[in-house]
Design an enzyme around this catalytic site. Structure first.
Site, PDB file in Angstrom:
ATOM      1  N   GLU A 121     -34.694 -15.525 -48.896  1.00 42.43           N
ATOM      2  CA  GLU A 121     -33.392 -15.280 -49.545  1.00 42.43           C
ATOM      3  C   GLU A 121     -32.295 -16.082 -48.846  1.00 42.43           C
ATOM      4  OE1 GLU A 121     -33.665 -11.015 -49.383  1.00 42.43           O
ATOM      5  OE2 GLU A 121     -35.304 -11.125 -50.847  1.00 42.43           O
ATOM      6  N   GLY A 131     -39.819  -4.873 -47.651  1.00 43.04           N
ATOM      7  CA  GLY A 131     -38.469  -4.753 -48.190  1.00 43.04           C
ATOM      8  C   GLY A 131     -38.268  -3.382 -48.810  1.00 43.04           C
ATOM      9  N   SER A 171     -43.816  -7.054 -51.700  1.00 44.88           N
ATOM     10  CA  SER A 171     -44.273  -5.867 -52.426  1.00 44.88           C
ATOM     11  C   SER A 171     -45.344  -5.065 -51.681  1.00 44.88           C
ATOM     12  CB  SER A 171     -44.757  -6.238 -53.831  1.00 44.88           C
ATOM     13  OG  SER A 171     -43.702  -6.843 -54.563  1.00 44.88           O
ATOM     14  N   GLY A 190     -40.127  -8.356 -54.086  1.00 44.20           N
ATOM     15  CA  GLY A 190     -39.345  -7.492 -54.966  1.00 44.20           C
ATOM     16  C   GLY A 190     -39.808  -7.509 -56.409  1.00 44.20           C
ATOM     17  N   HIS A 192     -35.581 -16.147 -43.702  1.00 46.99           N
ATOM     18  CA  HIS A 192     -36.055 -15.401 -44.861  1.00 46.99           C
ATOM     19  C   HIS A 192     -35.817 -16.233 -46.115  1.00 46.99           C
ATOM     20  CE1 HIS A 192     -36.441 -12.349 -47.971  1.00 46.99           C
ATOM     21  NE2 HIS A 192     -37.119 -11.638 -47.082  1.00 46.99           N
ATOM     22  N   LYS A 207     -32.472  -5.480 -45.841  1.00 49.28           N
ATOM     23  CA  LYS A 207     -31.640  -6.416 -46.619  1.00 49.28           C
ATOM     24  C   LYS A 207     -30.200  -5.885 -46.708  1.00 49.28           C
ATOM     25  CE  LYS A 207     -35.792  -8.109 -48.825  1.00 49.28           C
ATOM     26  NZ  LYS A 207     -36.455  -8.699 -49.962  1.00 49.28           N
ATOM     27  N   GLU A 240     -44.383 -14.840 -46.618  1.00 47.42           N
ATOM     28  CA  GLU A 240     -43.836 -14.125 -47.765  1.00 47.42           C
ATOM     29  C   GLU A 240     -43.765 -15.055 -48.972  1.00 47.42           C
ATOM     30  OE1 GLU A 240     -41.311 -10.489 -46.448  1.00 47.42           O
ATOM     31  OE2 GLU A 240     -39.986 -12.220 -46.612  1.00 47.42           O
ATOM     32  N   ASN A 277     -37.389  -4.642 -43.576  1.00 45.17           N
ATOM     33  CA  ASN A 277     -36.197  -5.470 -43.784  1.00 45.17           C
ATOM     34  C   ASN A 277     -35.328  -4.745 -44.808  1.00 45.17           C
ATOM     35  OD1 ASN A 277     -34.297  -7.387 -44.394  1.00 45.17           O
ATOM     36  ND2 ASN A 277     -35.741  -8.880 -45.260  1.00 45.17           N
TER      37      ASN A 277
HETATM   38  P1  13P Z   1     -40.278  -6.393 -50.985  1.00 43.97           P
HETATM   39  O1  13P Z   1     -41.163  -5.601 -50.072  1.00 43.97           O
HETATM   40  O2  13P Z   1     -39.173  -5.600 -51.596  1.00 43.97           O
HETATM   41  O3  13P Z   1     -41.074  -7.190 -51.973  1.00 43.97           O
HETATM   42  O4  13P Z   1     -39.525  -7.472 -50.049  1.00 43.97           O
HETATM   43  C1  13P Z   1     -40.272  -8.251 -49.192  1.00 43.97           C
HETATM   44  C2  13P Z   1     -39.357  -8.951 -48.271  1.00 43.97           C
HETATM   45  O5  13P Z   1     -38.646  -9.865 -48.659  1.00 43.97           O
HETATM   46  C3  13P Z   1     -39.312  -8.505 -46.875  1.00 43.97           C
HETATM   47  O6  13P Z   1     -38.605  -9.400 -46.086  1.00 43.97           O
END
Ligand code: 13P
Length: 249
Positions: free
Chosen positions: A96, A233, A212, A172, A94, A11, A166, A9
């Site tokens: 976010e 991510g 992560s 992150g 997601h 983002k 997630e 992803n």
């Molecule tokens: P990270 O791998 O940066 O923690 O992000 C995970 C994520 O939100 C994937 O959709």
């Protein structure tokens, strides 16, 4: 047997030119024999990435879509537009989007139903916040999100859905859930699907862990019974993604 699926992803990162460079670097290093591999660039980079992955088995996903076919929804994008562009997967719900863009269990469900209708593979995200985990609510939160997402999805369509667990506190932050924690919740997700449908459907649905994930922790996570893939991510934006995808279980 469930085929593992690892998705990157991206983002809100990478312009079309940067996305092209990234996929050029990754595409020859990624082994797609054992793992289904998906990259999810921003809308404006989708065209460039689709050009670059031609002739490979890498799939392209979008990070969001609207549940209506068309209309006065400024700034939104429809399933048909994605399909025409060559997109095969779509991330739905997601955290976010739930957190910053008012995505709700109800809109997640509508998008899931629409994605299936349009033959896109939905990657539907669920997961609890740190506050909810500290209050011991993670099981209730996640199972309710799964139930709401799959509402009105038939038993013949349900196996097409990919669920991504997630935990928000692991996104992150560099703070991965332990493989036991991730496995426990992915097991609850599978049980919830079994309760809603049957054992056969629950055994067919693929469940990813996200938060992560990197080339160092992917092996252990992928070794877990109920974890069939990863939603990645930060580590999907670098060369690391190729080693991550080529993990050795
Ligand atoms: P990270 O791998 O940066 O923690 O992000 C995970 C994520 O939100 C994937 O959709």
């Amino acid at each position: 047997m469930r085929k593992p699926i690892i998705a990157g992803n991206w983002k809100m990162n990478k312009t079309a030119a940067e996305a092209r460079t990234l996929i050029q670097m990754l595409k020859n290093k990624i082994d797609t024999d054992k793992v289904e591999v998906v990259v999810c660039p921003t809308f404006t980079s989708i065209g460039a990435v689709i050009e670059e992955i031609e002739g490979t088995k890498i799939g392209v996903g979008a990070q969001n879509m609207h549940f209506e076919n068309s209309g006065a929804f400024t700034g939104e994008i429809s399933a048909d537009m994605l399909v025409e562009a060559g997109v095969k997967y779509v991330i739905i719900g997601h955290s976010e989007r739930r957190q910053y863009f008012n995505e709700t269990d109800e809109t997640v469900n509508k998008k899931l139903v629409k994605a299936i209708e349009k033959k896109l593979v939905p990657i539907v995200c669920v997961g609890e916040s740190l506050e909810q985990r500290e209050a011991g609510q993670e099981k209730t939160i996640v199972t309710n999100q799964v139930k709401a997402a799959f509402k009105d999805v038939s038993g013949s369509d349900a196996p097409k859905v990919v669920v991504a667990y997630e935990p928000i506190w692991a996104i992150g932050t560099g703070k991965t859930a332990s493989s036991e924690q991730a496995e426990e919740v992915c097991g609850w997700i599978r049980n919830t699907i079994e309760e809603m449908y049957d054992n056969k459907v629950s055994q067919a649905v693929r469940i990813q862990y996200g938060g992560s994930v990197n080339a160092n922790n992917v092996n252990e996570l992928m070794g877990m019974e109920n974890i069939d893939g990863a939603l990645v991510g930060g580590a999907s934006l670098k060369e690391d993604f190729a080693s991550l995808v080529n993990y050795e279980a």
